[in-house]
Motif scaffolding. Structure first.
Motif, PDB file in Angstrom:
ATOM      1  N   PRO A   1     -22.057 152.170 -34.768  1.00  0.00           N
ATOM      2  CA  PRO A   1     -21.345 151.300 -35.713  1.00  0.00           C
ATOM      3  C   PRO A   1     -19.991 151.857 -36.156  1.00  0.00           C
ATOM      4  O   PRO A   1     -19.087 151.088 -36.488  1.00  0.00           O
ATOM      5  CB  PRO A   1     -22.319 151.200 -36.896  1.00  0.00           C
ATOM      6  CG  PRO A   1     -23.673 151.478 -36.304  1.00  0.00           C
ATOM      7  CD  PRO A   1     -23.436 152.476 -35.207  1.00  0.00           C
ATOM      8  N   SER A   2     -19.845 153.172 -36.138  1.00  0.00           N
ATOM      9  CA  SER A   2     -18.589 153.763 -36.615  1.00  0.00           C
ATOM     10  C   SER A   2     -17.421 153.511 -35.659  1.00  0.00           C
ATOM     11  O   SER A   2     -16.272 153.753 -36.019  1.00  0.00           O
ATOM     12  CB  SER A   2     -18.765 155.269 -36.837  1.00  0.00           C
ATOM     13  OG  SER A   2     -19.023 155.928 -35.619  1.00  0.00           O
ATOM     14  N   VAL A   3     -17.690 153.036 -34.418  1.00  0.00           N
ATOM     15  CA  VAL A   3     -16.595 152.748 -33.477  1.00  0.00           C
ATOM     16  C   VAL A   3     -16.492 151.260 -33.191  1.00  0.00           C
ATOM     17  O   VAL A   3     -15.736 150.844 -32.298  1.00  0.00           O
ATOM     18  CB  VAL A   3     -16.776 153.536 -32.156  1.00  0.00           C
ATOM     19  CG1 VAL A   3     -16.796 155.022 -32.410  1.00  0.00           C
ATOM     20  CG2 VAL A   3     -18.033 153.091 -31.407  1.00  0.00           C
ATOM     21  N   ALA A   4     -17.257 150.443 -33.903  1.00  0.00           N
ATOM     22  CA  ALA A   4     -17.320 149.006 -33.613  1.00  0.00           C
ATOM     23  C   ALA A   4     -15.940 148.352 -33.663  1.00  0.00           C
ATOM     24  O   ALA A   4     -15.615 147.498 -32.832  1.00  0.00           O
ATOM     25  CB  ALA A   4     -18.274 148.314 -34.588  1.00  0.00           C
ATOM     26  N   GLU A   5     -15.099 148.756 -34.620  1.00  0.00           N
ATOM     27  CA  GLU A   5     -13.791 148.112 -34.780  1.00  0.00           C
ATOM     28  C   GLU A   5     -12.805 148.537 -33.701  1.00  0.00           C
ATOM     29  O   GLU A   5     -11.919 147.767 -33.331  1.00  0.00           O
ATOM     30  CB  GLU A   5     -13.222 148.433 -36.164  1.00  0.00           C
ATOM     31  CG  GLU A   5     -14.021 147.813 -37.312  1.00  0.00           C
ATOM     32  CD  GLU A   5     -13.376 148.077 -38.652  1.00  0.00           C
ATOM     33  OE1 GLU A   5     -12.295 148.707 -38.686  1.00  0.00           O
ATOM     34  OE2 GLU A   5     -13.956 147.651 -39.674  1.00  0.00           O
ATOM     35  N   SER A   6     -12.934 149.766 -33.199  1.00  0.00           N
ATOM     36  CA  SER A   6     -11.951 150.283 -32.243  1.00  0.00           C
ATOM     37  C   SER A   6     -12.417 150.199 -30.797  1.00  0.00           C
ATOM     38  O   SER A   6     -11.668 150.506 -29.879  1.00  0.00           O
ATOM     39  CB  SER A   6     -11.620 151.749 -32.571  1.00  0.00           C
ATOM     40  OG  SER A   6     -12.793 152.562 -32.487  1.00  0.00           O
ATOM     41  N   CYS A   7     -13.667 149.771 -30.574  1.00  0.00           N
ATOM     42  CA  CYS A   7     -14.254 149.826 -29.239  1.00  0.00           C
ATOM     43  C   CYS A   7     -14.038 148.532 -28.457  1.00  0.00           C
ATOM     44  O   CYS A   7     -14.185 147.436 -28.995  1.00  0.00           O
ATOM     45  CB  CYS A   7     -15.750 150.115 -29.333  1.00  0.00           C
ATOM     46  SG  CYS A   7     -16.570 150.184 -27.734  1.00  0.00           S
ATOM     47  N   CYS A   8     -13.700 148.701 -27.188  1.00  0.00           N
ATOM     48  CA  CYS A   8     -13.618 147.565 -26.265  1.00  0.00           C
ATOM     49  C   CYS A   8     -15.004 147.357 -25.654  1.00  0.00           C
ATOM     50  O   CYS A   8     -15.532 148.253 -24.990  1.00  0.00           O
ATOM     51  CB  CYS A   8     -12.595 147.850 -25.166  1.00  0.00           C
ATOM     52  SG  CYS A   8     -12.633 146.658 -23.809  1.00  0.00           S
ATOM     53  N   PRO A   9     -15.630 146.188 -25.855  1.00  0.00           N
ATOM     54  CA  PRO A   9     -17.002 145.964 -25.365  1.00  0.00           C
ATOM     55  C   PRO A   9     -17.157 146.202 -23.863  1.00  0.00           C
ATOM     56  O   PRO A   9     -18.159 146.742 -23.419  1.00  0.00           O
ATOM     57  CB  PRO A   9     -17.281 144.505 -25.741  1.00  0.00           C
ATOM     58  CG  PRO A   9     -16.386 144.247 -26.908  1.00  0.00           C
ATOM     59  CD  PRO A   9     -15.139 145.038 -26.645  1.00  0.00           C
ATOM     60  N   ASP A  10     -16.137 145.770 -23.057  1.00  0.00           N
ATOM     61  CA  ASP A  10     -16.242 145.966 -21.611  1.00  0.00           C
ATOM     62  C   ASP A  10     -16.251 147.450 -21.254  1.00  0.00           C
ATOM     63  O   ASP A  10     -16.991 147.882 -20.357  1.00  0.00           O
ATOM     64  CB  ASP A  10     -15.090 145.267 -20.891  1.00  0.00           C
ATOM     65  CG  ASP A  10     -15.258 143.752 -20.888  1.00  0.00           C
ATOM     66  OD1 ASP A  10     -16.399 143.303 -21.108  1.00  0.00           O
ATOM     67  OD2 ASP A  10     -14.272 143.038 -20.677  1.00  0.00           O
ATOM     68  N   GLU A  11     -15.431 148.231 -21.937  1.00  0.00           N
ATOM     69  CA  GLU A  11     -15.423 149.671 -21.688  1.00  0.00           C
ATOM     70  C   GLU A  11     -16.754 150.287 -22.088  1.00  0.00           C
ATOM     71  O   GLU A  11     -17.266 151.187 -21.411  1.00  0.00           O
ATOM     72  CB  GLU A  11     -14.284 150.340 -22.467  1.00  0.00           C
ATOM     73  CG  GLU A  11     -12.908 150.069 -21.906  1.00  0.00           C
ATOM     74  CD  GLU A  11     -11.834 150.806 -22.689  1.00  0.00           C
ATOM     75  OE1 GLU A  11     -12.088 151.159 -23.875  1.00  0.00           O
ATOM     76  OE2 GLU A  11     -10.737 151.038 -22.134  1.00  0.00           O
ATOM     77  N   PHE A  12     -17.311 149.795 -23.184  1.00  0.00           N
ATOM     78  CA  PHE A  12     -18.600 150.327 -23.638  1.00  0.00           C
ATOM     79  C   PHE A  12     -19.691 150.018 -22.617  1.00  0.00           C
ATOM     80  O   PHE A  12     -20.493 150.893 -22.268  1.00  0.00           O
ATOM     81  CB  PHE A  12     -18.963 149.722 -24.995  1.00  0.00           C
ATOM     82  CG  PHE A  12     -20.244 150.260 -25.569  1.00  0.00           C
ATOM     83  CD1 PHE A  12     -20.258 151.454 -26.270  1.00  0.00           C
ATOM     84  CD2 PHE A  12     -21.449 149.593 -25.388  1.00  0.00           C
ATOM     85  CE1 PHE A  12     -21.435 151.968 -26.787  1.00  0.00           C
ATOM     86  CE2 PHE A  12     -22.631 150.098 -25.904  1.00  0.00           C
ATOM     87  CZ  PHE A  12     -22.621 151.289 -26.597  1.00  0.00           C
ATOM     88  N   ILE A  13     -19.739 148.781 -22.109  1.00  0.00           N
ATOM     89  CA  ILE A  13     -20.746 148.388 -21.113  1.00  0.00           C
ATOM     90  C   ILE A  13     -20.614 149.268 -19.870  1.00  0.00           C
ATOM     91  O   ILE A  13     -21.617 149.716 -19.289  1.00  0.00           O
ATOM     92  CB  ILE A  13     -20.592 146.903 -20.737  1.00  0.00           C
ATOM     93  CG1 ILE A  13     -20.922 146.017 -21.936  1.00  0.00           C
ATOM     94  CG2 ILE A  13     -21.483 146.543 -19.556  1.00  0.00           C
ATOM     95  CD1 ILE A  13     -22.364 146.025 -22.344  1.00  0.00           C
ATOM     96  N   LYS A  14     -19.380 149.516 -19.448  1.00  0.00           N
ATOM     97  CA  LYS A  14     -19.164 150.362 -18.269  1.00  0.00           C
ATOM     98  C   LYS A  14     -19.712 151.764 -18.499  1.00  0.00           C
ATOM     99  O   LYS A  14     -20.327 152.358 -17.594  1.00  0.00           O
ATOM    100  CB  LYS A  14     -17.675 150.440 -17.925  1.00  0.00           C
ATOM    101  CG  LYS A  14     -17.396 151.280 -16.672  1.00  0.00           C
ATOM    102  CD  LYS A  14     -15.935 151.288 -16.286  1.00  0.00           C
ATOM    103  CE  LYS A  14     -15.095 152.121 -17.229  1.00  0.00           C
ATOM    104  NZ  LYS A  14     -13.716 152.314 -16.750  1.00  0.00           N
ATOM    105  N   CYS A  15     -19.538 152.304 -19.699  1.00  0.00           N
ATOM    106  CA  CYS A  15     -20.035 153.653 -20.002  1.00  0.00           C
ATOM    107  C   CYS A  15     -21.562 153.689 -20.029  1.00  0.00           C
ATOM    108  O   CYS A  15     -22.179 154.657 -19.576  1.00  0.00           O
ATOM    109  CB  CYS A  15     -19.475 154.139 -21.336  1.00  0.00           C
ATOM    110  SG  CYS A  15     -17.733 154.593 -21.265  1.00  0.00           S
ATOM    111  N   VAL A  16     -22.182 152.632 -20.580  1.00  0.00           N
ATOM    112  CA  VAL A  16     -23.642 152.572 -20.569  1.00  0.00           C
ATOM    113  C   VAL A  16     -24.147 152.568 -19.130  1.00  0.00           C
ATOM    114  O   VAL A  16     -25.083 153.300 -18.778  1.00  0.00           O
ATOM    115  CB  VAL A  16     -24.154 151.321 -21.311  1.00  0.00           C
ATOM    116  CG1 VAL A  16     -25.672 151.197 -21.169  1.00  0.00           C
ATOM    117  CG2 VAL A  16     -23.775 151.371 -22.784  1.00  0.00           C
TER     118      VAL A  16
END
Length: 677
Positions: free
Chosen positions: A590-605
């Motif tokens: 939650p602490s990165v929710a505002e600065s995070c790009c969802p597509d980048e996050f999905i790629k990292c997962v």
């Protein structure tokens, strides 16, 4: 007057009985036997309580694969150290059950205590708020005796058999090359009677300390149970038991008892002399072979660094208990060029830099000793790792780290400025990292805010570059074997640097695979083939990197993770389950929710899940990982990750992949990529 004297005698006898029964823990009672410290207590739901729960989870989980394990949980004042040991020939299943029971019993019998130990029928479990690893502790030994007494006609024969059996068992447990410090012997002392004996020390103990602990246990048994047919001595550092029946499922080596004890002594003496002769011969052969690789340099003998690099002198031949002496002799008085590139720092300078290892300069407590902040005379800030003098394993890793990191230069590897060997002192001097280790910032509810999404991506990229250098770009192929959040240090710019190369190994060949009988590393980051079979390779490091990547993007620890709603008992299983449900974005910290790009996050997962595949062949290499992170590989589809290793507690409905292949456009907005190599 007479009444007063009799009353005094009665009181004295009662006090004597109370003291003796306390010493023996009321002999003959059934386990468990708790021993609770009264020095300090913790509050319910405190940080220490949370650390203790995490510790118990880690110990209990490891008991399903190993019969001895020690580790710690928490940070700074809330850190708690713990270990368990399962006795004798106990199966892994029984060991795991015993540790689970002990974890509950110790809290029941020693509530809110910051230090306690409990002995169960098949195991012991211990924890403390102070580091007790590799330290002999015989305070509070517990004794239990067999209620049956020795018959007088058999007493002499029984005592001779007991002396022989325990002596042989202790010798094998202490000096046998196997690492488990355990031995079980049996001897027939009458035509129809056999004596069984078993001794064992905790796996972190030095040989001499193990011998001391067992000798004291023998004395305890002699004092408490001199006329008994059996006894058990429970110590914090060792365990001893003997009986006239097979109490451990036949796991006893039979030894012979001669008619006269003098003959037995003659045989022991002869065996000792022959063994000593063979040992001297082997040592002489080793020294002669090593001497052939030594060259003269300014009137002094030197093992050439070039020979080590070419592996003509393998590192495992240098990294032994005398390895620090090798460093002292070969690099303290080395030539000017060698001194410039890797200086020997004298102890006086380190004392001055750290204010004589002042507690105010202590940065933390590592697995093999404390770390201190310091400043050299030229103003350079340093971190000094001071290895514990009682750690044999630490001595090996000290030498290994110096020799390995000496020639490793990369911006994402911590820089070792020098070392010192002076008597019992063994010190490693590193560049100082003002932002400490990654785990301190990542898993702290307030500090994690400084790690926004772009900073986390930068840290992931830096770690990947450092690992790529170790695996493929350095002169040597290095397997780190202990990649984890606490071994990633952050400099003043929050850039990551991989540290702690004490467990690292050089491997040869294109496959880069090796095996070991001694597992090192940290639970939660170990690849399954390493934890189960002792096999390690570059893909073992890839597994650890995958766990670390998932921890960085979620802000959650893999070890100790539990989600009741999803029936998930590890971060890996939780991530895989959400991935299959198409809800991977719910993993986001939650602490990165505002600065995070969802597509980048999905790629990292996705990348994290590919790294933790159970089959090592299915994991990408570090070069493929870098390509994925940079978005430079094209392919038509992404291969779906299979269930990751160690994914406990996932219901069967998720056994099959149930989402369509995702294109690279879905993940990055650009071309497609296939993760398999």
């Amino acid at each position: 007057m007479l009444f007063s004297q009799n009353a005094s005698k009665i009181i004295f006898l009662l006090l004597l009985y109370y003291s003796f029964s306390r010493l023996l823990n009321i002999v003959g009672a059934d386990p468990p036997y708790p021993l609770c410290s009264n020095h300090s207590r913790y509050a319910d739901n405190s940080s220490f309580h949370h650390s203790l729960n995490n510790l118990f989870y880690s110990l209990s989980s490891n008991s399903s694969v190993s019969k001895f394990y020690n580790t710690y949980a928490g940070n700074n004042l809330d850190r708690v150290y713990g270990l368990y040991m399962c006795f004798g020939n106990t199966t892994i299943e029984v060991c795991n059950s015993c540790i689970s029971t002990a974890s509950q019993d110790i809290l029941k019998h020693c509530p809110n205590r910051k230090e306690a130990i409990i002995w169960e029928e098949h195991c012991q479990l211990r924890y403390s708020n102070t580091n007790f690893f590799s330290t002999l502790d015989i305070i509070g030994n517990q004794a239990q005796r067999n209620s049956m007494n020795i018959l007088e006609p058999e007493r002499r024969r029984f005592k001779d058999a007991l002396n022989i059996t325990l002596s042989r068992a202790v010798k094998d447990a202490v000096y046998d090359p196997s690492p488990d410090m355990y031995a079980a012997k049996k001897v027939r002392y009458l035509k129809s009677e056999t004596l069984y004996a078993q001794v064992q020390c905790t796996g972190d103990l030095l040989a001499n300390d193990c011998n001391t602990c067992l000798q004291i246990a023998i004395n305890n048994a002699s004092s408490c149970c001199n006329s008994s047919l059996g006894a058990r001595i429970y110590s914090k550092s060792c365990y001893l038991r003997y009986e006239v029946y097979d109490f451990d499922g036949g796991a006893f080596e039979e030894i012979q008892m001669t008619a006269k004890n003098s003959k037995w002594k003659i045989w022991v003496t002869m065996i000792f002399v022959v063994s000593a002769f063979l040992a001297v011969t082997l040592l002489g052969s080793f020294v002669y072979c090593l001497k052939m690789k030594i060259v003269s340099h300014r009137g002094k003998t030197k093992i050439r660094w070039e020979d080590i690099i070419s592996q003509e002198v393998p590192l495992h031949n240098i990294a032994d208990p005398n390895g620090s002496e090798f460093l002292y002799q070969n690099f303290k008085a080395g030539d000017e060029q060698k001194a410039m590139e890797f200086p020997y720092i004298d102890l006086a300078s380190i004392h001055a830099a750290t204010d004589n290892f002042s507690e105010s300069n202590m940065l933390g407590q590592g697995g093999f000793g404390p770390v201190y902040k310091g400043k050299l005379s030229d103003g350079t800030e340093i971190a000094v790792k001071r290895l514990s003098s009682c750690s044999h394993q630490g001595s090996e890793e000290f030498t290994n780290e110096v020799l390995l990191i000496m020639k490793l230069q990369h911006k994402n590897l911590v820089r070792l400025l020098g070392f010192c060997v002076d008597g019992e002192e063994k010190l490693l001097v590193y560049e100082y990292m003002p932002n400490g280790s990654l785990d301190v910032s990542l898993f702290d509810s307030t500090k994690c805010a400084q790690l926004n999404w772009s900073r986390r991506l930068s840290i992931i990229n830096g770690i990947a570059k450092g690992m790529l250098y170790l695996h493929e770009d350095s002169r040597l192929k290095i397997i780190h074997r202990d990649l984890k959040a606490s071994n990633i240090l952050l400099d003043s710019n929050m850039d990551p640097k991989i540290s702690d190369f004490g467990m690292a190994r050089i491997v040869e060949g294109s496959e880069g695979e090796a095996s070991t009988c001694r597992l090192v590393g940290t639970y939660g980051y170990m690849a399954p083939e390493y934890a189960m079979e002792g096999l390690y390779s570059v893909k073992s490091d890839v597994f650890s990197f995958g766990v670390l990547l998932l921890e960085i993007i979620t802000g959650k620890r893999n070890a100790g993770f539990h989600d009741q709603s999803k029936l998930s008992h590890s971060l890996l299983s939780y991530a895989w389950q959400l991935w299959n449900e198409g809800k991977a974005v719910e993993l986001m910290d939650p602490s990165v929710a505002e600065s995070c790009c969802p597509d980048e996050f999905i790629k990292c997962v996705y990348l994290g899940l590919m790294c933790v595949q159970e089959d090592a062949c299915e994991r990408p290499t570090m070069s493929a990982i870098m390509l994925m992170l940079e978005g430079g590989t094209e392919s038509s589809t992404l291969r779906q990750p299979d269930r990751p290793a160690f994914s406990w507690g996932i219901s069967n409905e998720y056994d099959q992949i149930n989402i369509d292949s995702l294109s690279f456009d879905r993940l990055t907005g650009s071309s497609d990529i296939k993760a398999n190599e």
